[in-house]
Design a protein around this motif. Structure first.
Motif, PDB file in Angstrom:
ATOM      1  N   MET A   1       0.835  -1.188   0.000  1.00 52.41           N
ATOM      2  CA  MET A   1       0.000   0.000   0.000  1.00 52.41           C
ATOM      3  C   MET A   1       0.881   1.254   0.000  1.00 52.41           C
ATOM      4  O   MET A   1       1.888   1.314   0.683  1.00 52.41           O
ATOM      5  N   LYS A   2       0.445   2.214  -0.777  1.00 57.85           N
ATOM      6  CA  LYS A   2       1.200   3.458  -0.895  1.00 57.85           C
ATOM      7  C   LYS A   2       0.312   4.628  -0.444  1.00 57.85           C
ATOM      8  O   LYS A   2      -0.809   4.771  -0.926  1.00 57.85           O
ATOM      9  N   VAL A   3       0.812   5.404   0.487  1.00 56.61           N
ATOM     10  CA  VAL A   3       0.039   6.525   1.033  1.00 56.61           C
ATOM     11  C   VAL A   3       0.814   7.816   0.797  1.00 56.61           C
ATOM     12  O   VAL A   3       2.025   7.860   1.006  1.00 56.61           O
ATOM     13  N   MET A   4       0.116   8.848   0.355  1.00 57.84           N
ATOM     14  CA  MET A   4       0.759  10.149   0.184  1.00 57.84           C
ATOM     15  C   MET A   4       0.222  11.135   1.228  1.00 57.84           C
ATOM     16  O   MET A   4      -0.987  11.226   1.437  1.00 57.84           O
ATOM     17  N   VAL A   5       1.139  11.851   1.869  1.00 57.83           N
ATOM     18  CA  VAL A   5       0.792  12.879   2.847  1.00 57.83           C
ATOM     19  C   VAL A   5       1.150  14.237   2.250  1.00 57.83           C
ATOM     20  O   VAL A   5       2.308  14.472   1.881  1.00 57.83           O
ATOM     21  N   VAL A   6       0.161  15.112   2.158  1.00 53.71           N
ATOM     22  CA  VAL A   6       0.363  16.430   1.559  1.00 53.71           C
ATOM     23  C   VAL A   6       0.084  17.495   2.618  1.00 53.71           C
ATOM     24  O   VAL A   6      -1.048  17.636   3.078  1.00 53.71           O
ATOM     25  N   ASP A   7       1.106  18.208   3.035  1.00 51.40           N
ATOM     26  CA  ASP A   7       0.929  19.251   4.055  1.00 51.40           C
ATOM     27  C   ASP A   7       2.123  20.174   3.993  1.00 51.40           C
ATOM     28  O   ASP A   7       3.258  19.706   3.853  1.00 51.40           O
ATOM     29  N   ASP A   8       1.875  21.474   4.108  1.00 51.57           N
ATOM     30  CA  ASP A   8       3.013  22.407   4.096  1.00 51.57           C
ATOM     31  C   ASP A   8       3.766  22.394   5.425  1.00 51.57           C
ATOM     32  O   ASP A   8       4.872  22.930   5.504  1.00 51.57           O
ATOM     33  N   SER A   9       3.193  21.777   6.433  1.00 48.44           N
ATOM     34  CA  SER A   9       3.884  21.663   7.715  1.00 48.44           C
ATOM     35  C   SER A   9       4.765  20.419   7.728  1.00 48.44           C
ATOM     36  O   SER A   9       4.270  19.288   7.653  1.00 48.44           O
ATOM     37  N   GLU A  10       6.057  20.669   7.861  1.00 50.13           N
ATOM     38  CA  GLU A  10       6.992  19.542   7.925  1.00 50.13           C
ATOM     39  C   GLU A  10       6.724  18.706   9.175  1.00 50.13           C
ATOM     40  O   GLU A  10       6.826  17.469   9.146  1.00 50.13           O
ATOM     41  N   MET A  11       6.364  19.367  10.265  1.00 53.68           N
ATOM     42  CA  MET A  11       6.074  18.634  11.495  1.00 53.68           C
ATOM     43  C   MET A  11       4.912  17.678  11.292  1.00 53.68           C
ATOM     44  O   MET A  11       4.979  16.510  11.679  1.00 53.68           O
ATOM     45  N   THR A  12       3.846  18.164  10.664  1.00 47.60           N
ATOM     46  CA  THR A  12       2.679  17.304  10.439  1.00 47.60           C
ATOM     47  C   THR A  12       3.039  16.136   9.524  1.00 47.60           C
ATOM     48  O   THR A  12       2.617  14.995   9.765  1.00 47.60           O
ATOM     49  N   ARG A  13       3.824  16.409   8.489  1.00 53.04           N
ATOM     50  CA  ARG A  13       4.230  15.311   7.590  1.00 53.04           C
ATOM     51  C   ARG A  13       5.062  14.279   8.340  1.00 53.04           C
ATOM     52  O   ARG A  13       4.880  13.072   8.157  1.00 53.04           O
ATOM     53  N   MET A  14       5.946  14.748   9.186  1.00 56.53           N
ATOM     54  CA  MET A  14       6.804  13.819   9.927  1.00 56.53           C
ATOM     55  C   MET A  14       5.988  12.975  10.904  1.00 56.53           C
ATOM     56  O   MET A  14       6.215  11.774  11.038  1.00 56.53           O
ATOM     57  N   ILE A  15       5.041  13.621  11.582  1.00 54.16           N
ATOM     58  CA  ILE A  15       4.197  12.871  12.520  1.00 54.16           C
ATOM     59  C   ILE A  15       3.344  11.850  11.768  1.00 54.16           C
ATOM     60  O   ILE A  15       3.220  10.694  12.174  1.00 54.16           O
ATOM     61  N   ALA A  16       2.776  12.259  10.649  1.00 54.77           N
ATOM     62  CA  ALA A  16       1.944  11.347   9.855  1.00 54.77           C
ATOM     63  C   ALA A  16       2.770  10.182   9.323  1.00 54.77           C
ATOM     64  O   ALA A  16       2.340   9.022   9.369  1.00 54.77           O
ATOM     65  N   LYS A  17       3.960  10.499   8.840  1.00 57.85           N
ATOM     66  CA  LYS A  17       4.822   9.449   8.285  1.00 57.85           C
ATOM     67  C   LYS A  17       5.204   8.437   9.369  1.00 57.85           C
ATOM     68  O   LYS A  17       5.137   7.218   9.146  1.00 57.85           O
ATOM     69  N   LYS A  18       5.571   8.957  10.531  1.00 57.66           N
ATOM     70  CA  LYS A  18       5.948   8.066  11.637  1.00 57.66           C
ATOM     71  C   LYS A  18       4.760   7.198  12.053  1.00 57.66           C
ATOM     72  O   LYS A  18       4.909   5.992  12.279  1.00 57.66           O
TER      73      LYS A  18
ATOM     74  N   ALA B   1      -0.585   7.152  -5.578  1.00 61.50           N
ATOM     75  CA  ALA B   1      -0.775   6.574  -4.247  1.00 61.50           C
ATOM     76  C   ALA B   1      -2.139   5.889  -4.177  1.00 61.50           C
ATOM     77  O   ALA B   1      -3.032   6.174  -4.973  1.00 61.50           O
ATOM     78  N   ASP B   2      -2.286   4.996  -3.190  1.00 58.80           N
ATOM     79  CA  ASP B   2      -3.560   4.310  -2.985  1.00 58.80           C
ATOM     80  C   ASP B   2      -4.505   5.149  -2.130  1.00 58.80           C
ATOM     81  O   ASP B   2      -5.730   5.014  -2.233  1.00 58.80           O
ATOM     82  N   VAL B   3      -3.938   5.972  -1.279  1.00 61.55           N
ATOM     83  CA  VAL B   3      -4.713   6.864  -0.417  1.00 61.55           C
ATOM     84  C   VAL B   3      -3.935   8.181  -0.290  1.00 61.55           C
ATOM     85  O   VAL B   3      -2.704   8.151  -0.218  1.00 61.55           O
ATOM     86  N   ILE B   4      -4.657   9.285  -0.266  1.00 64.21           N
ATOM     87  CA  ILE B   4      -4.000  10.590  -0.085  1.00 64.21           C
ATOM     88  C   ILE B   4      -4.597  11.277   1.133  1.00 64.21           C
ATOM     89  O   ILE B   4      -5.818  11.411   1.248  1.00 64.21           O
ATOM     90  N   PHE B   5      -3.717  11.703   2.048  1.00 66.07           N
ATOM     91  CA  PHE B   5      -4.115  12.574   3.149  1.00 66.07           C
ATOM     92  C   PHE B   5      -3.593  13.963   2.819  1.00 66.07           C
ATOM     93  O   PHE B   5      -2.389  14.139   2.628  1.00 66.07           O
TER      94      PHE B   5
END
Lengths: 165, 121
Positions: B1-18, B46-50
């Protein structure tokens, strides 16, 4: 066109902001936070780094969160488990995101109004000048948490029909 | 499964990725705005995009419309602050699949993944 309700608009935002800080610190960091002081301020007595969010829509004004370096390092450590000894892009980004969610939560408490939030911008320096509407005396709320001190400063006025944005 | 996280906040991307990694999602794509996300999606769907809503260059809603031209079915879940929940109706009308309120918890992210992928992760 004249702006009205200069001080009441800012006052109406105080309780939602305090609630927002408490709720967001709990949700984001599992951290308790308490309000330690509240005052009107005409001077820019900020901490080292400040995130500024412009307010538009039914209101005009600015919303800021300011924090000393130590608080920023603690936030990055708590949220991302990363050590920081200097304020870098990630520290500024974290403060911006905190400002974003706190302002978003607070504005949701004023459900009858349409408040548009701009993208947060982090600036460094204690003497940064923030643009508030001319007739507004900004409110400063100080907080203390187990990650350190921070302050929220904001000032806003309700627009009347015909005001340009 | 492939998930894409789209956010201008690096912190939010890092938390989501973790969080996604902890949930067993090994393939996580990141983008700092809608335009970057669109470019990545064209090459590597991606299979899902946040996705965040308010971002510089291209916001989440504009990105969603472009993604829907490429793939009408990929789940796109908007990450929004409490204050933007009112926009959810508009977003659903535009084709967003679901929304997630910031700051999200691992449980809420897991719930959305399970809902849109159809199996628990």
């Amino acid at each position: 066109m004249p702006l009205i309700e200069t001080d009441s608009a800012t006052r109406a935002f105080i309780d939602p902001v305090i609630e927002a800080v408490v709720v967001m610190f709990d949700r984001m960091f599992e951290s308790g936070v308490r309000q330690t002081a509240i005052s009107s301020t005409q001077s820019d007595c900020l901490f080292e780094t400040t995130s500024i969010v412009g307010l538009a829509g039914d209101y005009s004004g600015s919303f800021c969160i300011s924090a000393p370096n130590e608080t920023l390092f603690a936030i990055v450590k708590r949220a991302l488990d990363l050590e920081r000894t200097e304020v870098d892009r990630l520290c500024r980004d974290s403060l911006n995101e905190l400002a974003n969610v706190i302002a978003g939560y607070a504005k949701d408490r004023l459900i009858e109004d349409d408040i548009k939030l701009g993208l947060p911008t982090a600036v460094q320096g204690r003497g940064v000048a923030i643009n508030y509407p001319q007739t507004v005396e900004p409110v400063r709320i100080d907080f203390e948490s187990d990650m350190g001190r921070l302050m929220v400063v904001f000032g806003l006025v309700r627009r009347t029909k015909g005001d340009s944005q | 499964m492939k998930v894409m996280v789209v956010d201008d906040s690096e912190m939010t991307r890092m938390i989501a990725k973790k969080t996604l990694k902890n949930l067993g999602v090994s393939d996580v794509l990141e983008a700092a705005d809608g335009a970057i996300a669109l470019g990545i999606f064209k090459e590597n769907p991606a299979d899902v995009i946040f996705s965040d809503w308010n971002m510089p260059n291209m916001d989440g809603l504009t990105m969603l419309k472009e993604i829907r031209q490429l793939n009408p079915n990929v789940p796109v879940i908007m990450i929004t602050t409490e204050g933007s929940k009112g926009k959810v109706v508009q977003a659903i009308q535009e084709g967003v699949s679901d929304y997630l309120v910031k700051p999200f918890t691992p449980a809420s992210l897991q719930e959305k993944l399970a809902k849109w992928i159809g199996v628990p992760v």
